[in-house]
Design an enzyme around this catalytic site. Structure first.
Site, short mmCIF file in Angstrom:
data_model
loop_
_atom_site.label_atom_id
_atom_site.label_comp_id
_atom_site.label_asym_id
_atom_site.label_seq_id
_atom_site.Cartn_x
_atom_site.Cartn_y
_atom_site.Cartn_z
N TYR A 58 23.32 -0.45 33.16
CA TYR A 58 24.55 -0.15 33.91
C TYR A 58 24.34 0.45 35.26
CZ TYR A 58 26.40 -1.57 29.27
OH TYR A 58 26.60 -2.46 28.07
N HIS A 124 18.97 -4.26 23.93
CA HIS A 124 20.11 -4.82 24.58
C HIS A 124 19.93 -6.37 24.53
CE1 HIS A 124 23.08 -3.74 28.04
NE2 HIS A 124 23.38 -4.62 27.30
N PRO A 220 36.77 -5.19 22.29
CA PRO A 220 37.86 -5.29 21.58
C PRO A 220 39.13 -5.64 22.01
CG PRO A 220 37.36 -2.92 21.78
CD PRO A 220 36.38 -3.72 22.50
#
Length: 333
Positions: A58, A124, A220
């Site tokens: 990231y 990952h 979510p």
């Protein structure tokens, strides 16, 4: 905040985590500001969140550096999860599961995070050129060395638009999990789970529950759609991945509004301050005591609102209404 335990070693975390990726990666980069993101992480910790989810890719690297600034001050308040196994280049991302690379990546993450130990170190993506057992074995060595407390795997599954008849999309991931479980225990699996993306409920979530493996529910809130704050046709910045996703076209966002409307109806029964996002998170929490939703945000307001969802209890009537909502329209990728 309610606490939950994940993995056979009973790792203790707040029931809702914080996905740190949007602070430095992918979504609306023009809105990414370091000082604001730092305030967001601190606000989440103040609200009882402990699990901070990041990854070396990231940024790359800048997200870990940001989280490290917080850990330097509040390590005791945080449970840090980071990931290795993906390398970011110009216009491409490649997997690297070579044991030597894994060791170097862990040491680099420890430096950026300004900590002596990573609570949960996740693979990952598996490298197709390296047997996953070799990669996992190198990660297990990091646990023995005291650099990592537990290991996790990010699951890769076919999304709803590419379901294969008779399969749930996570069969390949489950085969990987069975293999690496023979090398070293899997503490947690991270995979997408939300009201509008329920594929993990078929086999992956039960697999985790049967083995005492924690489940970190990624996305979510449906990449923001289930919050009810996105306007169909409002558009996204060109570098925002939602600008290219079929479910986020103006037409499909409009077609999927009944999902948000249903969450709003449920929220209204619990009070004027309850939001569709909190209902969506409460639904995920209700999928099992081993489930920890990890909504991502870069804004303090949403981090605090998300954390408050841990205290929302949905009724049988609420769950029945959510179950009766129409299936999401449009493919995902």
């Amino acid at each position: 905040m309610e606490r939950r335990t994940i993995g056979a070693t009973a790792l203790d975390v707040g029931a809702i985590g914080l996905g740190c990726m949007p602070m430095n990666w992918a979504y609306s980069r023009s809105q990414q500001r370091g000082d604001r993101s730092l305030r967001t992480v601190h606000a989440a910790l103040d609200a009882g969140v402990s699990l901070l989810d990041t990854a070396d890719m990231y940024g790359p690297f800048t997200n870990e550096l940001l989280v490290g600034r917080v850990l330097k001050e509040r390590r005791a308040d945080a449970f840090v999860s980071t990931k290795c196994g993906l390398l970011v280049g110009d216009q491409h991302v490649v997997a690297n599961g070579r044991p030597g690379y894994v060791r170097r990546a862990c040491d680099a993450s420890l430096r950026r995070l300004q900590t002596d130990v990573i609570d949960l170190y996740q693979l990952h993506r598996a490298d197709p050129e390296v047997p996953v057992e070799e990669t996992w074995g190198a990660m297990a060595e990091l646990v023995s060395a005291g650099k990592v407390r537990a290991l996790g795997l990010c699951a890769v599954g076919a999304r709803s638009g590419r379901r294969i008849a008779g399969r749930d999309g996570y069969e390949g991931t489950i085969r990987q999990l069975e293999r690496i479980q023979q090398v070293f225990p899997v503490a947690a699996v991270e995979a997408e789970l939300s009201v509008w993306s329920q594929e993990a409920l078929v086999r992956l979530l039960p697999w985790c529950a049967a083995r005492g493996v924690g489940f970190l529910a990624a996305m979510p809130l449906g990449s923001g759609f289930l919050t009810g704050t996105l306007t169909p046709g409002g558009g996204f910045e060109p570098d925002d991945p939602r600008a290219r996703h079929p479910r986020f076209t103006a037409e499909m966002m409009a077609a999927n509004q009944p999902l948000v409307a249903g969450l709003r109806r449920v929220a209204a029964r619990h009070g004027a301050e309850v939001t569709p996002a909190q209902v969506a998170l409460a639904w995920v929490l209700g999928r099992g005591r081993h489930v920890v939703p990890v909504p991502g945000t870069k804004r303090e307001r949403w981090a605090v609102e998300n954390a408050a969802a841990a205290s929302l209890r949905l009724t049988p009537a609420d769950l029945t209404e959510i179950a009766s909502l129409p299936a999401p329209r449009g493919s995902w990728d």
